[in-house]
Scaffold this motif. Structure first.
Motif, PDB file in Angstrom:
ATOM      1  N   VAL A   1      30.587  -0.322 -24.200  1.00  0.00           N
ATOM      2  CA  VAL A   1      29.682  -1.391 -24.636  1.00  0.00           C
ATOM      3  C   VAL A   1      29.090  -2.114 -23.433  1.00  0.00           C
ATOM      4  O   VAL A   1      27.894  -2.448 -23.403  1.00  0.00           O
ATOM      5  CB  VAL A   1      30.427  -2.375 -25.558  1.00  0.00           C
ATOM      6  N   MET A   2      29.922  -2.341 -22.418  1.00  0.00           N
ATOM      7  CA  MET A   2      29.438  -3.020 -21.219  1.00  0.00           C
ATOM      8  C   MET A   2      28.379  -2.192 -20.496  1.00  0.00           C
ATOM      9  O   MET A   2      27.379  -2.722 -19.987  1.00  0.00           O
ATOM     10  CB  MET A   2      30.616  -3.304 -20.278  1.00  0.00           C
ATOM     11  N   GLU A   3      28.562  -0.889 -20.455  1.00  0.00           N
ATOM     12  CA  GLU A   3      27.569  -0.016 -19.824  1.00  0.00           C
ATOM     13  C   GLU A   3      26.252  -0.035 -20.599  1.00  0.00           C
ATOM     14  O   GLU A   3      25.169   0.022 -20.006  1.00  0.00           O
ATOM     15  CB  GLU A   3      28.112   1.409 -19.732  1.00  0.00           C
ATOM     16  N   LYS A   4      26.339  -0.138 -21.922  1.00  0.00           N
ATOM     17  CA  LYS A   4      25.120  -0.241 -22.725  1.00  0.00           C
ATOM     18  C   LYS A   4      24.381  -1.545 -22.433  1.00  0.00           C
ATOM     19  O   LYS A   4      23.147  -1.586 -22.377  1.00  0.00           O
ATOM     20  CB  LYS A   4      25.459  -0.148 -24.214  1.00  0.00           C
ATOM     21  N   ILE A   5      25.149  -2.625 -22.247  1.00  0.00           N
ATOM     22  CA  ILE A   5      24.528  -3.918 -21.926  1.00  0.00           C
ATOM     23  C   ILE A   5      23.802  -3.847 -20.586  1.00  0.00           C
ATOM     24  O   ILE A   5      22.680  -4.346 -20.435  1.00  0.00           O
ATOM     25  CB  ILE A   5      25.594  -5.036 -21.914  1.00  0.00           C
ATOM     26  N   LEU A   6      24.439  -3.221 -19.610  1.00  0.00           N
ATOM     27  CA  LEU A   6      23.843  -3.126 -18.276  1.00  0.00           C
ATOM     28  C   LEU A   6      22.586  -2.267 -18.266  1.00  0.00           C
ATOM     29  O   LEU A   6      21.722  -2.440 -17.400  1.00  0.00           O
ATOM     30  CB  LEU A   6      24.867  -2.566 -17.283  1.00  0.00           C
ATOM     31  N   SER A   7      22.477  -1.335 -19.218  1.00  0.00           N
ATOM     32  CA  SER A   7      21.337  -0.421 -19.245  1.00  0.00           C
ATOM     33  C   SER A   7      20.209  -0.897 -20.159  1.00  0.00           C
ATOM     34  O   SER A   7      19.236  -0.171 -20.354  1.00  0.00           O
ATOM     35  CB  SER A   7      21.786   0.973 -19.681  1.00  0.00           C
ATOM     36  N   LEU A   8      20.325  -2.090 -20.743  1.00  0.00           N
ATOM     37  CA  LEU A   8      19.285  -2.594 -21.630  1.00  0.00           C
ATOM     38  C   LEU A   8      18.006  -2.898 -20.855  1.00  0.00           C
ATOM     39  O   LEU A   8      18.031  -3.166 -19.658  1.00  0.00           O
ATOM     40  CB  LEU A   8      19.764  -3.866 -22.333  1.00  0.00           C
ATOM     41  N   LYS A   9      16.880  -2.892 -21.579  1.00  0.00           N
ATOM     42  CA  LYS A   9      15.600  -3.264 -20.995  1.00  0.00           C
ATOM     43  C   LYS A   9      15.325  -4.744 -21.260  1.00  0.00           C
ATOM     44  O   LYS A   9      15.993  -5.385 -22.060  1.00  0.00           O
ATOM     45  CB  LYS A   9      14.487  -2.400 -21.576  1.00  0.00           C
ATOM     46  N   LYS A  10      14.324  -5.268 -20.559  1.00  0.00           N
ATOM     47  CA  LYS A  10      14.026  -6.693 -20.645  1.00  0.00           C
ATOM     48  C   LYS A  10      13.627  -7.097 -22.052  1.00  0.00           C
ATOM     49  O   LYS A  10      13.994  -8.187 -22.526  1.00  0.00           O
ATOM     50  CB  LYS A  10      12.919  -7.043 -19.651  1.00  0.00           C
ATOM     51  N   GLU A  11      12.898  -6.228 -22.757  1.00  0.00           N
ATOM     52  CA  GLU A  11      12.416  -6.576 -24.096  1.00  0.00           C
ATOM     53  C   GLU A  11      13.461  -6.342 -25.186  1.00  0.00           C
ATOM     54  O   GLU A  11      13.253  -6.727 -26.344  1.00  0.00           O
ATOM     55  CB  GLU A  11      11.152  -5.776 -24.430  1.00  0.00           C
ATOM     56  N   ASP A  12      14.592  -5.725 -24.869  1.00  0.00           N
ATOM     57  CA  ASP A  12      15.640  -5.469 -25.868  1.00  0.00           C
ATOM     58  C   ASP A  12      16.402  -6.744 -26.203  1.00  0.00           C
ATOM     59  O   ASP A  12      16.499  -7.674 -25.394  1.00  0.00           O
ATOM     60  CB  ASP A  12      16.609  -4.398 -25.365  1.00  0.00           C
ATOM     61  N   ASP A  13      16.995  -6.749 -27.398  1.00  0.00           N
ATOM     62  CA  ASP A  13      17.808  -7.881 -27.844  1.00  0.00           C
ATOM     63  C   ASP A  13      19.285  -7.563 -27.593  1.00  0.00           C
ATOM     64  O   ASP A  13      19.859  -6.672 -28.233  1.00  0.00           O
ATOM     65  CB  ASP A  13      17.570  -8.145 -29.329  1.00  0.00           C
ATOM     66  N   PRO A  14      19.930  -8.288 -26.676  1.00  0.00           N
ATOM     67  CA  PRO A  14      21.326  -7.972 -26.341  1.00  0.00           C
ATOM     68  C   PRO A  14      22.350  -8.690 -27.219  1.00  0.00           C
ATOM     69  O   PRO A  14      23.551  -8.569 -26.964  1.00  0.00           O
ATOM     70  CB  PRO A  14      21.433  -8.452 -24.889  1.00  0.00           C
ATOM     71  N   SER A  15      21.918  -9.424 -28.228  1.00  0.00           N
ATOM     72  CA  SER A  15      22.841 -10.259 -29.010  1.00  0.00           C
ATOM     73  C   SER A  15      23.931  -9.435 -29.686  1.00  0.00           C
ATOM     74  O   SER A  15      25.123  -9.791 -29.645  1.00  0.00           O
ATOM     75  CB  SER A  15      22.058 -11.055 -30.054  1.00  0.00           C
ATOM     76  N   GLN A  16      23.566  -8.323 -30.328  1.00  0.00           N
ATOM     77  CA  GLN A  16      24.538  -7.521 -31.063  1.00  0.00           C
ATOM     78  C   GLN A  16      25.572  -6.904 -30.128  1.00  0.00           C
ATOM     79  O   GLN A  16      26.783  -6.927 -30.410  1.00  0.00           O
ATOM     80  CB  GLN A  16      23.811  -6.423 -31.842  1.00  0.00           C
ATOM     81  N   LEU A  17      25.122  -6.370 -28.985  1.00  0.00           N
ATOM     82  CA  LEU A  17      26.069  -5.781 -28.031  1.00  0.00           C
ATOM     83  C   LEU A  17      26.974  -6.842 -27.425  1.00  0.00           C
ATOM     84  O   LEU A  17      28.173  -6.600 -27.200  1.00  0.00           O
ATOM     85  CB  LEU A  17      25.297  -5.053 -26.932  1.00  0.00           C
ATOM     86  N   LEU A  18      26.430  -8.029 -27.157  1.00  0.00           N
ATOM     87  CA  LEU A  18      27.261  -9.109 -26.612  1.00  0.00           C
ATOM     88  C   LEU A  18      28.332  -9.529 -27.606  1.00  0.00           C
ATOM     89  O   LEU A  18      29.488  -9.776 -27.225  1.00  0.00           O
ATOM     90  CB  LEU A  18      26.383 -10.306 -26.251  1.00  0.00           C
ATOM     91  N   ALA A  19      27.977  -9.614 -28.889  1.00  0.00           N
ATOM     92  CA  ALA A  19      28.961  -9.983 -29.908  1.00  0.00           C
ATOM     93  C   ALA A  19      30.077  -8.941 -29.986  1.00  0.00           C
ATOM     94  O   ALA A  19      31.265  -9.281 -30.117  1.00  0.00           O
ATOM     95  CB  ALA A  19      28.268 -10.139 -31.253  1.00  0.00           C
ATOM     96  N   GLU A  20      29.721  -7.679 -29.904  1.00  0.00           N
ATOM     97  CA  GLU A  20      30.729  -6.615 -29.938  1.00  0.00           C
ATOM     98  C   GLU A  20      31.616  -6.668 -28.696  1.00  0.00           C
ATOM     99  O   GLU A  20      32.842  -6.483 -28.785  1.00  0.00           O
ATOM    100  CB  GLU A  20      30.030  -5.261 -30.030  1.00  0.00           C
ATOM    101  N   TRP A  21      31.010  -6.944 -27.547  1.00  0.00           N
ATOM    102  CA  TRP A  21      31.771  -7.041 -26.287  1.00  0.00           C
ATOM    103  C   TRP A  21      32.746  -8.215 -26.332  1.00  0.00           C
ATOM    104  O   TRP A  21      33.884  -8.115 -25.875  1.00  0.00           O
ATOM    105  CB  TRP A  21      30.781  -7.203 -25.132  1.00  0.00           C
ATOM    106  N   ILE A  22      32.308  -9.331 -26.907  1.00  0.00           N
ATOM    107  CA  ILE A  22      33.177 -10.511 -27.030  1.00  0.00           C
ATOM    108  C   ILE A  22      34.355 -10.212 -27.946  1.00  0.00           C
ATOM    109  O   ILE A  22      35.500 -10.586 -27.671  1.00  0.00           O
ATOM    110  CB  ILE A  22      32.367 -11.710 -27.544  1.00  0.00           C
ATOM    111  N   GLU A  23      34.098  -9.523 -29.048  1.00  0.00           N
ATOM    112  CA  GLU A  23      35.173  -9.209 -29.997  1.00  0.00           C
ATOM    113  C   GLU A  23      36.210  -8.272 -29.388  1.00  0.00           C
ATOM    114  O   GLU A  23      37.417  -8.420 -29.630  1.00  0.00           O
ATOM    115  CB  GLU A  23      34.566  -8.584 -31.249  1.00  0.00           C
TER     116      GLU A  23
END
Length: 715
Positions: free
Chosen positions: A317-339
């Motif tokens: 999940v962390m690698e997916k967050i690091l590979s996101l683009k500027k226009e992407d919404d990181p909210s869902q991945l951040l919530a999963e990473w926090i959980e």
């Protein structure tokens, strides 16, 4: 041969050869060694003072010992393990292991010394010689242990061996014990290098910027100090145990006797509480307990915890967050990473640091989302850092939005935040907001430094308010903050462009008192100021002073002087100045030619103006906008329709660069040349740009509409 000899023989047979040169021989040695080896292999030859043991094929006596060179650590460990298995296979006691290692090393060295000299002897003979020597060493060890072998090289010689041989045995024994002690310390040092205390100190050193060889040296130093401290306390503990074993019974007897003995004297009883004082400071007060707690809390903040290890699904999940683009919404991945991780502040900071390195565009976006997370423990520093990031990108609206969130969350800005806002608003030219942020610094008790004053003064200068900038300059002088040369020149430039001679005089006086050394730009600005003020004589005085001080006038300074003469229409003096400068090697540039062309166009000197236009073209530079305005003005007033329309077409293409003054001059010239429709078209462009025409121009436009447009005659 007894069991001890058999064990030693087996040990020797499993050891490899080694290079060294011993130096011992005597009749005592011969008698002892001959008892264990075949006498047919060797013979005795007498010398003047010694009887040497010789090889029949090599009659040269044994030479003296040379320095022994160790084999690799792996070989020594393998020899020690073989010896330990042969000598004491059933005992796993630490002392027996130490004895086994000592014997292994000793046999290894002594056998190598003999093998080097007696190259023609077979292995059995060398083994027998070593057995005799080792047997004697074992007897000495049985008397007092291994430590009995440590001592000076002048120990009492044996009756069986010569003094030389016995000295060599003692030297080898000390050498072996020293190597064993070094190996023990080395292994112990490895443990302390991996201890938690040393790791924490290294981690802190890395955070403050210590790297490379220096960090490596400090790590070994800290480990050595920890090892020495541990050895000290272990020695104290051993000393205590020895005392208890030695005097325990006596202590019980004395204690029993003390109960029967009447007490004659005793220490006085304490009344009240102890008071501990260090340099007069009473530490018995309860407030010091609170101080200790606060220090502990601050220590936890300064000394951050280690981030949690990330693996498995959380890592993906962390690698997916690091590979996101500027226009992407990181909210869902951040919530999963926090959980998955249940992060603390240090985990959040680690994630943001990686984002800043690998994906800077997404870093600010996620940093703003993290502010509302409770586990992040948001502080004023986090808001300020984000505001600074937006300010560096000149994103004023985003910075103000974060500032609003900061206040709504109950966190008030501090001096650092106000400083960032001053720089940001000064950079974009918003003087009012920059002034508000500057004044808020006083509320926070923050004293502005040179950089803040510089930003605020430049904001006033760019806004055309040099008087306010000058007041800040005097404020800096009262606080003993020396202004930079950039600030002085910016103020002087602002007053000069406005033709404010009094302001120029004030700034020049301050500059002279501060020790400023005048340069070419300084004199050029003075000439420009007096020229705009309509005082060509004073401008010429400063121009001549510059030449006397050794500064050669450049193209810009000369252009300012010519413009000063133009103000009073003193063409003869302007041309005389150019002639004098050209005799001294001066070559006019585009600035001087532009001023002259504008002057000639106002005088309707068409041919002379076109000659100057040709000289500007020879310089290979693009004519400035002022040249096209001057040409349009001249051609329109002179009635050259074709050339007027050509010049007007260039100006319309560069309409975004025109100011209200240029629009007024162009429209007035077109009306004068009866180009009414063109004048109305340019007036519409002027209004579209947001510039209002003067009353005089409006009256000229209204009056021109009453007459029909006449096409002027071409010359």
């Amino acid at each position: 041969m007894n069991l001890k000899h058999l064990v030693l023989r087996k040990t020797i047979n499993n050891l490899s050869k080694i290079n060294a040169k011993p130096a011992f021989s005597n009749s005592k040695d011969l008698s002892a060694i001959s008892a264990a080896i075949s006498p047919s292999l060797y013979r005795i030859s007498s010398g003047q003072s010694y009887v040497y043991l010789q090889n029949p094929k090599n009659p040269k006596p044994i030479s003296r010992f040379t320095r022994y060179i160790h084999f690799s650590r792996e070989n020594r460990l393998s020899y020690a393990s073989v010896e330990a298995k042969l000598v004491s296979s059933d005992s796993e006691d630490e002392e027996d292991g130490t004895v086994n290692e000592f014997l292994s090393r000793f046999i290894w060295i002594m056998r190598g010394k003999l093998t080097e000299v007696y190259v023609d002897c077979n292995k059995v003979t060398i083994d027998g010689m070593v057995i005799v020597i080792v047997e004697k060493v074992v007897e000495e060890m049985e008397k007092g242990g291994i430590q009995q072998m440590v001592g000076s090289t002048g120990a009492m010689p044996s009756q069986e061996f010569s003094e030389d041989l016995w000295r060599t045995v003692w030297e080898v024994s000390n050498m072996v014990l020293e190597d064993m002690e070094k190996a023990r310390k080395k292994e112990k040092m490895k443990q302390f290098l991996q201890s938690e205390d040393v790791k924490e100190m290294c981690r802190f050193a890395g955070e403050v910027g210590i790297r490379g060889d220096l960090l490596r040296e400090l790590r070994f130093k800290w480990a050595k100090e920890k090892m020495e401290e541990n050895d000290f306390y272990e020695s104290l503990e051993r000393f205590r145990h020895k005392k208890e074993e030695k005097g325990g019974n006596d202590f019980d007897k004395h204690a029993a006797a003390a109960e029967d003995t009447p007490k004659v004297a005793s220490l006085p009883k304490r009344k009240g509480k102890f008071k501990y004082k260090i340099f007069g400071l009473d530490l018995s007060d309860p407030k010091w307990a609170e101080v200790a707690d606060k220090i502990h809390e601050r220590g936890e903040m300064i000394w951050p915890q280690e981030p949690k290890p990330i693996s498995g699904k959380c890592k993906l999940v962390m690698e997916k967050i690091l590979s996101l683009k500027k226009e992407d919404d990181p909210s869902q991945l951040l919530a999963e990473w926090i959980e998955l991780l249940q992060p603390t502040r240090v985990d959040w900071i680690t994630l943001l640091d990686k984002l800043e390195q690998q994906n800077p565009d997404l870093h600010i976006k996620i940093a703003e989302l993290v502010l509302r997370e409770e586990s992040f423990q948001t502080s004023v520093h986090d808001y300020t850092k984000l505001i600074d990031a937006y300010a560096k990108r000149t994103c004023v609206e985003d910075a103000e939005r974060i500032l609003k969130k900061m206040v709504e969350s109950g966190i008030m800005p501090d001096g650092v935040t106000a400083t960032i806002l001053v720089h940001m608003y000064s950079k974009v030219g918003n003087v009012d907001r920059a002034k508000e942020a500057f004044e808020s610094l006083r509320v926070y008790g923050f004293q502005p430094d040179l950089k803040i004053y510089n930003s605020m003064i430049m904001a006033y200068v760019n806004a055309g308010e040099p008087q306010h900038a000058e007041s800040l300059l005097r404020q800096m002088q009262t606080k003993d903050i020396k202004p930079s040369e950039e600030i002085y020149m910016a103020l002087l430039r602002s007053y000069s462009h406005g033709g404010d001679v009094l302001g120029v005089v004030r700034i020049t006086n301050i500059m002279q008192l501060s020790g400023f050394e005048p340069n070419t730009e300084y004199f050029s600005l003075l000439v420009e100021a007096y020229g705009r003020a309509g005082d060509p004589d004073q401008a010429r005085s400063n121009f001549d002073s510059m030449i006397k001080l050794g500064h050669k006038p450049d193209d810009k300074c000369t252009a300012n002087m010519i413009a000063a003469y133009e103000k009073k229409n003193l063409l003869d003096k302007g041309l005389d100045l150019l002639v004098q400068l050209e005799k001294g090697g001066f070559e006019p540039g585009i600035a001087t030619y532009t001023v002259l062309l504008d002057w000639f166009s106002k005088l309707q000197l068409v041919d002379e103006s076109e000659q100057l236009l040709g000289k500007i073209a020879e310089l290979g530079e693009v004519p400035p906008l002022k040249v096209h305005v001057s040409l349009c003005d001249m051609y329109a007033r002179s009635g050259f329709e074709k050339k007027t329309l050509q010049a007007l077409g260039v100006l319309e293409a560069r309409k975004d660069e025109l100011g209200p003054h240029e629009f007024e001059r162009i429209i007035d010239a077109l009306i004068s040349g009866r180009f009414v429709r063109d004048a109305q078209r340019i007036h519409a462009i002027m209004e579209m740009k947001g510039f209002a025409a003067s009353d005089k121009l409006k009256m000229a436009l209204m009056s021109s509409q009453a007459f029909s447009q006449k096409t002027p005659l071409q010359r």
